[in-house]
Design a protein around this motif. Sequence first.
Motif, PDB file in Angstrom:
ATOM      1  N   LYS A  28       0.830  -1.213   0.000  1.00  0.00           N
ATOM      2  CA  LYS A  28       0.000   0.000   0.000  1.00  0.00           C
ATOM      3  C   LYS A  28       0.863   1.261   0.000  1.00  0.00           C
ATOM      4  CE  LYS A  28      -3.010  -1.244   3.311  1.00  0.00           C
ATOM      5  NZ  LYS A  28      -4.017  -1.032   4.348  1.00  0.00           N
ATOM      6  N   ALA A  29       1.925   1.253   0.802  1.00  0.00           N
ATOM      7  CA  ALA A  29       2.807   2.415   0.879  1.00  0.00           C
ATOM      8  C   ALA A  29       3.494   2.658  -0.464  1.00  0.00           C
ATOM      9  CB  ALA A  29       3.848   2.220   1.973  1.00  0.00           C
ATOM     10  N   ARG A  30       3.908   1.593  -1.132  1.00  0.00           N
ATOM     11  CA  ARG A  30       4.531   1.740  -2.447  1.00  0.00           C
ATOM     12  C   ARG A  30       3.532   2.299  -3.459  1.00  0.00           C
ATOM     13  NH1 ARG A  30       7.864  -3.917  -2.926  1.00  0.00           N
ATOM     14  NH2 ARG A  30       9.672  -3.267  -1.712  1.00  0.00           N
ATOM     15  N   GLU A  31       2.299   1.857  -3.387  1.00  0.00           N
ATOM     16  CA  GLU A  31       1.272   2.341  -4.308  1.00  0.00           C
ATOM     17  C   GLU A  31       1.011   3.827  -4.075  1.00  0.00           C
ATOM     18  OE1 GLU A  31      -1.574   2.236  -7.357  1.00  0.00           O
ATOM     19  OE2 GLU A  31       0.007   0.835  -6.811  1.00  0.00           O
ATOM     20  N   ILE A  32       0.928   4.236  -2.815  1.00  0.00           N
ATOM     21  CA  ILE A  32       0.714   5.652  -2.495  1.00  0.00           C
ATOM     22  C   ILE A  32       1.877   6.489  -3.009  1.00  0.00           C
ATOM     23  CG2 ILE A  32       0.624   7.298  -0.572  1.00  0.00           C
ATOM     24  CD1 ILE A  32      -1.003   5.131   0.952  1.00  0.00           C
ATOM     25  N   THR A  33       3.106   6.006  -2.788  1.00  0.00           N
ATOM     26  CA  THR A  33       4.282   6.722  -3.261  1.00  0.00           C
ATOM     27  C   THR A  33       4.285   6.820  -4.783  1.00  0.00           C
ATOM     28  OG1 THR A  33       5.528   5.942  -1.358  1.00  0.00           O
ATOM     29  CG2 THR A  33       6.806   6.782  -3.206  1.00  0.00           C
ATOM     30  N   ARG A  34       3.906   5.739  -5.451  1.00  0.00           N
ATOM     31  CA  ARG A  34       3.868   5.740  -6.908  1.00  0.00           C
ATOM     32  C   ARG A  34       2.863   6.766  -7.419  1.00  0.00           C
ATOM     33  NH1 ARG A  34       0.903   3.815 -10.934  1.00  0.00           N
ATOM     34  NH2 ARG A  34      -0.552   2.768  -9.548  1.00  0.00           N
ATOM     35  N   LEU A  35       1.688   6.816  -6.784  1.00  0.00           N
ATOM     36  CA  LEU A  35       0.678   7.781  -7.195  1.00  0.00           C
ATOM     37  C   LEU A  35       1.136   9.218  -6.962  1.00  0.00           C
ATOM     38  CD1 LEU A  35      -2.545   5.988  -5.910  1.00  0.00           C
ATOM     39  CD2 LEU A  35      -1.778   6.218  -8.283  1.00  0.00           C
ATOM     40  N   GLU A  36       1.804   9.461  -5.831  1.00  0.00           N
ATOM     41  CA  GLU A  36       2.313  10.800  -5.554  1.00  0.00           C
ATOM     42  C   GLU A  36       3.378  11.200  -6.570  1.00  0.00           C
ATOM     43  OE1 GLU A  36       3.681  10.620  -1.527  1.00  0.00           O
ATOM     44  OE2 GLU A  36       1.683  10.894  -0.708  1.00  0.00           O
ATOM     45  N   ASN A  37       4.259  10.256  -6.921  1.00  0.00           N
ATOM     46  CA  ASN A  37       5.294  10.556  -7.905  1.00  0.00           C
ATOM     47  C   ASN A  37       4.693  10.833  -9.270  1.00  0.00           C
ATOM     48  OD1 ASN A  37       7.310  10.277  -6.023  1.00  0.00           O
ATOM     49  ND2 ASN A  37       7.787   8.163  -6.552  1.00  0.00           N
ATOM     50  N   GLU A  38       3.653  10.092  -9.636  1.00  0.00           N
ATOM     51  CA  GLU A  38       2.991  10.347 -10.913  1.00  0.00           C
ATOM     52  C   GLU A  38       2.333  11.725 -10.917  1.00  0.00           C
ATOM     53  OE1 GLU A  38       0.264   7.188 -11.690  1.00  0.00           O
ATOM     54  OE2 GLU A  38       1.848   5.765 -12.205  1.00  0.00           O
ATOM     55  N   LYS A  39       1.719  12.094  -9.789  1.00  0.00           N
ATOM     56  CA  LYS A  39       1.083  13.402  -9.689  1.00  0.00           C
ATOM     57  C   LYS A  39       2.125  14.514  -9.808  1.00  0.00           C
ATOM     58  CE  LYS A  39      -2.115  13.981  -6.536  1.00  0.00           C
ATOM     59  NZ  LYS A  39      -2.753  14.247  -5.221  1.00  0.00           N
TER      60      LYS A  39
END
Length: 69
Positions: A28-39
Amino acid sequence: MSLKVIEVLVLLIAGVLFFVWQWRDLKKAREITRLENEKKARAEPSSASNKSAQPGSEPPGTEKGTDGG
């Protein structure tokens, strides 16, 4: 069954459950980080085009060639 065998089984099951729980949390933490980086990546080109590369726009002490001390 011996009480020691039951204790070992309970600890083994608890260890496996803890591992699974931590793995899901990490996922979950990796997914959140990935979404933030994409944003950030989507917002970066528009903000980078608004900023012009002006000399002296860097903070003090970041010039090339300074040893900082």
